[in-house]
Design a protein around this motif. Structure first.
Motif, PDB file in Angstrom:
ATOM      1  N   GLU A  11      33.337  46.967  -5.545  1.00  0.00           N
ATOM      2  CA  GLU A  11      32.918  45.989  -6.783  1.00  0.00           C
ATOM      3  C   GLU A  11      34.061  45.853  -7.848  1.00  0.00           C
ATOM      4  OE1 GLU A  11      28.273  46.792  -7.681  1.00  0.00           O
ATOM      5  OE2 GLU A  11      29.311  48.654  -7.210  1.00  0.00           O
ATOM      6  N   LEU A  12      34.788  47.205  -8.201  1.00  0.00           N
ATOM      7  CA  LEU A  12      35.554  47.163  -9.234  1.00  0.00           C
ATOM      8  C   LEU A  12      36.750  46.159  -8.787  1.00  0.00           C
ATOM      9  CD1 LEU A  12      35.919  48.903 -11.730  1.00  0.00           C
ATOM     10  CD2 LEU A  12      37.572  50.763 -10.291  1.00  0.00           C
ATOM     11  N   ARG A  17      39.657  40.941  -9.819  1.00  0.00           N
ATOM     12  CA  ARG A  17      39.933  39.800  -9.490  1.00  0.00           C
ATOM     13  C   ARG A  17      39.587  38.553 -10.623  1.00  0.00           C
ATOM     14  NH1 ARG A  17      39.026  40.962  -3.537  1.00  0.00           N
ATOM     15  NH2 ARG A  17      41.212  41.718  -2.990  1.00  0.00           N
ATOM     16  N   GLU A  18      38.187  38.916 -10.904  1.00  0.00           N
ATOM     17  CA  GLU A  18      37.563  38.035 -11.689  1.00  0.00           C
ATOM     18  C   GLU A  18      38.073  38.284 -13.329  1.00  0.00           C
ATOM     19  OE1 GLU A  18      33.105  38.501 -11.550  1.00  0.00           O
ATOM     20  OE2 GLU A  18      33.219  37.963  -9.825  1.00  0.00           O
ATOM     21  N   THR A  19      38.563  39.471 -13.592  1.00  0.00           N
ATOM     22  CA  THR A  19      39.300  39.514 -14.623  1.00  0.00           C
ATOM     23  C   THR A  19      40.594  38.873 -14.893  1.00  0.00           C
ATOM     24  OG1 THR A  19      38.535  41.823 -15.234  1.00  0.00           O
ATOM     25  CG2 THR A  19      40.367  41.341 -16.316  1.00  0.00           C
ATOM     26  N   PHE A  22      39.578  35.210 -15.593  1.00  0.00           N
ATOM     27  CA  PHE A  22      39.131  35.315 -16.914  1.00  0.00           C
ATOM     28  C   PHE A  22      40.206  35.132 -17.780  1.00  0.00           C
ATOM     29  CE2 PHE A  22      38.378  38.149 -20.620  1.00  0.00           C
ATOM     30  CZ  PHE A  22      37.211  37.241 -21.155  1.00  0.00           C
ATOM     31  N   ARG A  23      41.365  36.016 -17.674  1.00  0.00           N
ATOM     32  CA  ARG A  23      42.515  35.805 -18.511  1.00  0.00           C
ATOM     33  C   ARG A  23      43.114  34.505 -18.605  1.00  0.00           C
ATOM     34  NH1 ARG A  23      44.439  41.970 -18.596  1.00  0.00           N
ATOM     35  NH2 ARG A  23      42.920  42.695 -19.879  1.00  0.00           N
ATOM     36  N   THR A  24      43.162  34.056 -17.306  1.00  0.00           N
ATOM     37  CA  THR A  24      43.908  32.549 -17.177  1.00  0.00           C
ATOM     38  C   THR A  24      42.923  31.666 -18.003  1.00  0.00           C
ATOM     39  OG1 THR A  24      44.501  33.362 -15.013  1.00  0.00           O
ATOM     40  CG2 THR A  24      44.492  30.916 -15.379  1.00  0.00           C
ATOM     41  N   GLU A  25      41.697  31.648 -17.746  1.00  0.00           N
ATOM     42  CA  GLU A  25      40.754  30.817 -18.526  1.00  0.00           C
ATOM     43  C   GLU A  25      40.930  30.898 -20.191  1.00  0.00           C
ATOM     44  OE1 GLU A  25      38.613  28.351 -17.681  1.00  0.00           O
ATOM     45  OE2 GLU A  25      39.595  28.184 -15.855  1.00  0.00           O
ATOM     46  N   GLU A  26      41.006  32.333 -20.472  1.00  0.00           N
ATOM     47  CA  GLU A  26      41.070  32.527 -21.826  1.00  0.00           C
ATOM     48  C   GLU A  26      42.500  32.069 -22.280  1.00  0.00           C
ATOM     49  OE1 GLU A  26      41.772  36.784 -22.596  1.00  0.00           O
ATOM     50  OE2 GLU A  26      40.780  36.672 -24.448  1.00  0.00           O
ATOM     51  N   LEU A  43      36.825  47.494 -18.088  1.00  0.00           N
ATOM     52  CA  LEU A  43      36.832  47.296 -16.716  1.00  0.00           C
ATOM     53  C   LEU A  43      38.421  47.780 -16.140  1.00  0.00           C
ATOM     54  CD1 LEU A  43      35.644  46.310 -14.135  1.00  0.00           C
ATOM     55  CD2 LEU A  43      36.632  44.459 -14.467  1.00  0.00           C
ATOM     56  N   GLU A  44      39.328  47.311 -16.929  1.00  0.00           N
ATOM     57  CA  GLU A  44      40.755  47.364 -16.624  1.00  0.00           C
ATOM     58  C   GLU A  44      40.992  48.832 -16.704  1.00  0.00           C
ATOM     59  OE1 GLU A  44      44.665  45.031 -17.228  1.00  0.00           O
ATOM     60  OE2 GLU A  44      43.631  45.510 -19.103  1.00  0.00           O
ATOM     61  N   ASN A  45      40.612  49.470 -17.851  1.00  0.00           N
ATOM     62  CA  ASN A  45      40.699  51.097 -18.142  1.00  0.00           C
ATOM     63  C   ASN A  45      40.094  51.864 -16.874  1.00  0.00           C
ATOM     64  OD1 ASN A  45      41.975  50.841 -20.702  1.00  0.00           O
ATOM     65  ND2 ASN A  45      40.159  50.766 -21.764  1.00  0.00           N
ATOM     66  N   GLU A  46      38.910  51.417 -16.490  1.00  0.00           N
ATOM     67  CA  GLU A  46      38.282  52.281 -15.201  1.00  0.00           C
ATOM     68  C   GLU A  46      39.258  52.028 -14.223  1.00  0.00           C
ATOM     69  OE1 GLU A  46      35.479  54.427 -13.535  1.00  0.00           O
ATOM     70  OE2 GLU A  46      35.499  54.016 -15.534  1.00  0.00           O
ATOM     71  N   ILE A  47      39.591  50.981 -13.833  1.00  0.00           N
ATOM     72  CA  ILE A  47      40.522  50.798 -12.573  1.00  0.00           C
ATOM     73  C   ILE A  47      41.785  51.819 -12.884  1.00  0.00           C
ATOM     74  CG2 ILE A  47      42.115  49.349 -11.638  1.00  0.00           C
ATOM     75  CD1 ILE A  47      40.319  46.814 -12.182  1.00  0.00           C
ATOM     76  N   LEU A  48      42.534  51.527 -13.853  1.00  0.00           N
ATOM     77  CA  LEU A  48      43.632  52.470 -13.904  1.00  0.00           C
ATOM     78  C   LEU A  48      43.253  54.186 -13.897  1.00  0.00           C
ATOM     79  CD1 LEU A  48      45.120  50.577 -17.170  1.00  0.00           C
ATOM     80  CD2 LEU A  48      46.089  50.731 -14.741  1.00  0.00           C
ATOM     81  N   GLU A  49      42.126  54.331 -14.667  1.00  0.00           N
ATOM     82  CA  GLU A  49      41.739  55.701 -14.395  1.00  0.00           C
ATOM     83  C   GLU A  49      41.322  56.250 -12.825  1.00  0.00           C
ATOM     84  OE1 GLU A  49      38.256  57.188 -16.809  1.00  0.00           O
ATOM     85  OE2 GLU A  49      38.964  56.160 -18.562  1.00  0.00           O
ATOM     86  N   ARG A  50      40.992  55.284 -12.216  1.00  0.00           N
ATOM     87  CA  ARG A  50      40.718  55.484 -10.654  1.00  0.00           C
ATOM     88  C   ARG A  50      41.846  55.815  -9.765  1.00  0.00           C
ATOM     89  NH1 ARG A  50      35.111  52.564  -8.928  1.00  0.00           N
ATOM     90  NH2 ARG A  50      33.871  53.115 -10.827  1.00  0.00           N
ATOM     91  N   MET A  51      43.106  54.891 -10.335  1.00  0.00           N
ATOM     92  CA  MET A  51      43.934  54.868  -9.761  1.00  0.00           C
ATOM     93  C   MET A  51      44.874  56.321  -9.817  1.00  0.00           C
ATOM     94  SD  MET A  51      45.594  51.110 -10.368  1.00  0.00           S
ATOM     95  CE  MET A  51      46.984  51.152  -9.623  1.00  0.00           C
ATOM     96  N   ASP A  52      44.408  57.070 -10.755  1.00  0.00           N
ATOM     97  CA  ASP A  52      45.353  58.248 -10.958  1.00  0.00           C
ATOM     98  C   ASP A  52      45.022  59.462  -9.961  1.00  0.00           C
ATOM     99  OD1 ASP A  52      46.664  57.341 -13.010  1.00  0.00           O
ATOM    100  OD2 ASP A  52      45.361  58.158 -14.688  1.00  0.00           O
TER     101      ASP A  52
END
Length: 52
Positions: A11-12, A17-19, A22-26, A43-52
């Motif tokens: 899900e993350l 991917r949607e982020t 989203f940034r492209t649209e933004e 969401l981005e912070n959570e991804i970075l935390e899980r990558m550690d």
């Protein structure tokens, strides 16, 4: 954001991917809500935390 920490890895990744989209649209339109921006940052912070 609690809803993000409850997401599984698949899900993350989907949301990330949607982020990117989203940034492209933004960038193109410059119109997003503050809530959307905060959600995507969290969401981005959570991804970075899980990558550690």
């Amino acid at each position: 954001m609690n809803e993000i920490s409850e997401m599984d890895d698949e899900e993350l990744i989907k949301e990330y991917r949607e982020t990117v989209e989203f940034r492209t649209e933004e960038s193109i339109h410059g119109q997003v809500t503050p809530h959307e921006i905060e959600f995507r940052k969290a969401l981005e912070n959570e991804i970075l935390e899980r990558m550690d």
